[in-house]
Scaffold this motif. Structure first.
Motif, mmCIF file in Angstrom:
data_model
loop_
_atom_site.group_PDB
_atom_site.id
_atom_site.type_symbol
_atom_site.label_atom_id
_atom_site.label_comp_id
_atom_site.label_asym_id
_atom_site.label_seq_id
_atom_site.Cartn_x
_atom_site.Cartn_y
_atom_site.Cartn_z
ATOM 1 N N ALA A 71 23.958 50.956 9.935
ATOM 2 C CA ALA A 71 23.214 49.729 10.228
ATOM 3 C C ALA A 71 23.880 48.939 11.348
ATOM 4 O O ALA A 71 23.206 48.425 12.251
ATOM 5 C CB ALA A 71 23.105 48.880 8.963
ATOM 6 N N ALA A 72 25.214 48.848 11.306
ATOM 7 C CA ALA A 72 25.940 48.140 12.365
ATOM 8 C C ALA A 72 25.759 48.837 13.707
ATOM 9 O O ALA A 72 25.551 48.193 14.741
ATOM 10 C CB ALA A 72 27.422 48.042 12.005
ATOM 11 N N ALA A 73 25.827 50.167 13.699
ATOM 12 C CA ALA A 73 25.627 50.915 14.937
ATOM 13 C C ALA A 73 24.208 50.732 15.464
ATOM 14 O O ALA A 73 23.988 50.656 16.680
ATOM 15 C CB ALA A 73 25.919 52.396 14.697
ATOM 16 N N LEU A 74 23.246 50.636 14.557
ATOM 17 C CA LEU A 74 21.854 50.452 14.963
ATOM 18 C C LEU A 74 21.639 49.094 15.625
ATOM 19 O O LEU A 74 20.737 48.939 16.463
ATOM 20 C CB LEU A 74 20.942 50.589 13.732
ATOM 21 C CG LEU A 74 19.435 50.707 13.968
ATOM 22 C CD1 LEU A 74 19.128 51.909 14.855
ATOM 23 C CD2 LEU A 74 18.700 50.831 12.644
ATOM 24 N N VAL A 75 22.463 48.115 15.276
ATOM 25 C CA VAL A 75 22.386 46.804 15.921
ATOM 26 C C VAL A 75 22.992 46.852 17.331
ATOM 27 O O VAL A 75 22.476 46.215 18.257
ATOM 28 C CB VAL A 75 23.115 45.744 15.065
ATOM 29 C CG1 VAL A 75 23.306 44.447 15.849
ATOM 30 C CG2 VAL A 75 22.332 45.465 13.793
ATOM 31 N N LEU A 76 24.073 47.625 17.509
ATOM 32 C CA LEU A 76 24.858 47.533 18.740
ATOM 33 C C LEU A 76 24.619 48.654 19.743
ATOM 34 O O LEU A 76 24.743 48.434 20.952
ATOM 35 C CB LEU A 76 26.349 47.494 18.378
ATOM 36 C CG LEU A 76 26.775 46.263 17.565
ATOM 37 C CD1 LEU A 76 28.211 46.391 17.111
ATOM 38 C CD2 LEU A 76 26.584 44.996 18.387
ATOM 39 N N GLY A 82 20.208 37.714 3.423
ATOM 40 C CA GLY A 82 19.519 39.001 3.369
ATOM 41 C C GLY A 82 20.452 40.122 2.962
ATOM 42 O O GLY A 82 20.103 40.984 2.140
ATOM 43 N N PHE A 83 21.662 40.117 3.520
ATOM 44 C CA PHE A 83 22.650 41.105 3.100
ATOM 45 C C PHE A 83 22.997 40.934 1.622
ATOM 46 O O PHE A 83 23.157 41.918 0.895
ATOM 47 C CB PHE A 83 23.920 40.985 3.950
ATOM 48 C CG PHE A 83 23.872 41.771 5.213
ATOM 49 C CD1 PHE A 83 23.889 43.158 5.185
ATOM 50 C CD2 PHE A 83 23.811 41.136 6.436
ATOM 51 C CE1 PHE A 83 23.845 43.896 6.361
ATOM 52 C CE2 PHE A 83 23.762 41.859 7.615
ATOM 53 C CZ PHE A 83 23.779 43.244 7.575
ATOM 54 N N THR A 98 20.110 41.812 13.934
ATOM 55 C CA THR A 98 20.506 42.052 12.548
ATOM 56 C C THR A 98 19.345 41.790 11.598
ATOM 57 O O THR A 98 19.147 42.534 10.625
ATOM 58 C CB THR A 98 21.713 41.170 12.172
ATOM 59 O OG1 THR A 98 22.856 41.612 12.919
ATOM 60 C CG2 THR A 98 22.031 41.257 10.690
ATOM 61 N N SER A 99 18.552 40.759 11.873
ATOM 62 C CA SER A 99 17.375 40.480 11.039
ATOM 63 C C SER A 99 16.445 41.686 11.007
ATOM 64 O O SER A 99 15.902 42.044 9.954
ATOM 65 C CB SER A 99 16.615 39.261 11.576
ATOM 66 O OG SER A 99 17.456 38.139 11.720
ATOM 67 N N ILE A 100 16.282 42.335 12.148
ATOM 68 C CA ILE A 100 15.389 43.496 12.247
ATOM 69 C C ILE A 100 15.956 44.679 11.472
ATOM 70 O O ILE A 100 15.231 45.404 10.787
ATOM 71 C CB ILE A 100 15.162 43.866 13.724
ATOM 72 C CG1 ILE A 100 14.421 42.731 14.448
ATOM 73 C CG2 ILE A 100 14.409 45.176 13.854
ATOM 74 C CD1 ILE A 100 14.360 42.897 15.951
ATOM 75 N N VAL A 101 17.274 44.875 11.543
ATOM 76 C CA VAL A 101 17.912 46.046 10.940
ATOM 77 C C VAL A 101 17.953 45.964 9.418
ATOM 78 O O VAL A 101 18.107 46.989 8.740
ATOM 79 C CB VAL A 101 19.325 46.231 11.536
ATOM 80 C CG1 VAL A 101 20.179 47.181 10.717
ATOM 81 C CG2 VAL A 101 19.217 46.732 12.968
ATOM 82 N N LEU A 102 17.797 44.775 8.852
ATOM 83 C CA LEU A 102 17.816 44.641 7.391
ATOM 84 C C LEU A 102 16.725 45.485 6.735
ATOM 85 O O LEU A 102 16.923 46.025 5.643
ATOM 86 C CB LEU A 102 17.658 43.171 6.985
ATOM 87 C CG LEU A 102 18.858 42.263 7.264
ATOM 88 C CD1 LEU A 102 18.503 40.812 6.925
ATOM 89 C CD2 LEU A 102 20.083 42.706 6.477
ATOM 90 N N ALA A 103 15.578 45.614 7.396
ATOM 91 C CA ALA A 103 14.464 46.382 6.811
ATOM 92 C C ALA A 103 14.788 47.871 6.698
ATOM 93 O O ALA A 103 14.657 48.451 5.612
ATOM 94 C CB ALA A 103 13.186 46.157 7.615
ATOM 95 N N PRO A 104 15.222 48.547 7.776
ATOM 96 C CA PRO A 104 15.581 49.961 7.605
ATOM 97 C C PRO A 104 16.750 50.178 6.670
ATOM 98 O O PRO A 104 16.831 51.206 5.992
ATOM 99 C CB PRO A 104 15.910 50.426 9.036
ATOM 100 C CG PRO A 104 16.055 49.200 9.845
ATOM 101 C CD PRO A 104 15.239 48.150 9.194
ATOM 102 N N LEU A 105 17.655 49.208 6.597
ATOM 103 C CA LEU A 105 18.768 49.336 5.658
ATOM 104 C C LEU A 105 18.273 49.285 4.218
ATOM 105 O O LEU A 105 18.771 50.015 3.348
ATOM 106 C CB LEU A 105 19.803 48.231 5.907
ATOM 107 C CG LEU A 105 21.076 48.286 5.050
ATOM 108 C CD1 LEU A 105 21.772 49.632 5.173
ATOM 109 C CD2 LEU A 105 22.024 47.149 5.445
ATOM 110 N N ALA A 106 17.278 48.447 3.953
ATOM 111 C CA ALA A 106 16.686 48.394 2.611
ATOM 112 C C ALA A 106 16.031 49.725 2.260
ATOM 113 O O ALA A 106 16.158 50.212 1.120
ATOM 114 C CB ALA A 106 15.671 47.256 2.537
ATOM 115 N N ILE A 107 15.356 50.330 3.219
ATOM 116 C CA ILE A 107 14.721 51.632 2.981
ATOM 117 C C ILE A 107 15.784 52.698 2.705
ATOM 118 O O ILE A 107 15.628 53.549 1.825
ATOM 119 C CB ILE A 107 13.843 52.028 4.183
ATOM 120 C CG1 ILE A 107 12.678 51.037 4.334
ATOM 121 C CG2 ILE A 107 13.319 53.449 4.037
ATOM 122 C CD1 ILE A 107 11.866 51.218 5.597
#
Length: 282
Positions: free
Chosen positions: A86-91, A178-179, A247-256
């Protein structure tokens, strides 16, 4: 008749606060701010859980979700993988699109001892927060309030407490809440603390690897830092990416990911029945 849930949660919190007040100044004096804060938080969370478990049921730390076995290793691994990804997906996308670039930091050099020290401190910090926020008190509330109210309430508190971090913003608090909700859901999926600990640590460890601030704090791990070419809305400013729209956007794929990850759930000793159903009297 078993003690009321409010008494149990109240005692749990008081024990933590008292332990932290004693341990934090001592450890900060001995080891510096980062190690002092993170390790005192871990020690205080363990103490609060252990004492509460002994007072209200003669249970052990393993019963709150800290049993160490093959399932724990599996859940921890899936958590670390999800948090790091998730962190890598943000950066990584901003770096690939030249919205940011990785530059060397002259006054900072990569050293193995600093890297190891900071990595262990980050692990202690992630474990301490998860044991505190998803430990005994959280699990007692699950049995009384049910999953939705408990997860949302504790997540809101988790986000609000991060308002005390340097350069916090309303968006950083929302993202942190969210986290907190995802960490609570991770506990529900695994019924242990290893999945949320791994998730938390994977995220916290990966951000400093890219040279960005973590919750408003600067940690020099690699001798490099990200230099942004976009506004703070996308970069998170001095707070770091946790205060950004990315980060707000990445919360959704992390939930999945958490929904689909092949974790190994186990029964909880603190919640002997499904969350939201009446807790049986001993």
């Amino acid at each position: 008749m078993s003690p009321g849930w409010s008494l149990r949660v109240g005692v749990y919190l008081v024990i933590y606060i008292l332990a932290a007040r004693v341990l934090a100044p001592v450890l900060i004096w001995l080891a510096g701010y980062l190690a002092g804060v993170t390790w005192s938080q871990l020690a205080s969370a363990l103490a609060a859980n252990w004492i509460a478990l002994r007072i209200f049921g003669k249970r052990r730390l393993r019963d709150v979700g800290l049993a160490w076995d093959a399932a724990a290793i599996r859940n921890l691994g899936w958590g670390v993988l999800g948090g790091a990804a998730a962190a890598a997906l943000v950066l990584v996308p901003p770096l690939a699109l030249h919205a940011a670039r990785l530059v060397p930091v002259q006054e900072s050099q990569a050293r193995w001892d600093i890297f190891l020290f900071t990595s262990l401190s980050l692990l202690a910090g992630a474990a301490g927060e998860e044991i505190l926020f998803r430990g005994y008190g959280f699990q007692v509330l699950l049995g009384v309030w049910g999953p939705y109210t408990t997860i949302c309430t504790v997540a809101a508190v988790f986000g609000a407490l991060h308002a005390m971090n340097p350069n916090a913003t309303w968006l950083s608090m929302l993202n942190t809440s969210g986290f907190g909700a995802l960490f609570g859901y991770a506990f529900l999926r695994s019924r242990d603390l290893w999945l949320p600990i791994g998730l938390h640590y994977g995220w916290n460890f990966t951000l400093p690897l890219f040279g960005v601030n973590l919750s408003g704090l600067t940690m020099k791990l690699t001798g490099h830092a990200i230099e942004w070419n976009v506004s703070s809305t996308w970069s998170g400013g001095d707070y770091g990416p946790e205060g950004s729209v990315l980060t707000s956007i990445v919360l959704a794929p992390l939930a999945i990911y958490l929904w689909k990850a092949p974790v190994r759930p186990r029964p909880s000793e603190v919640i002997p029945c499904e969350p939201g159903s009446p807790s049986p009297s001993p």
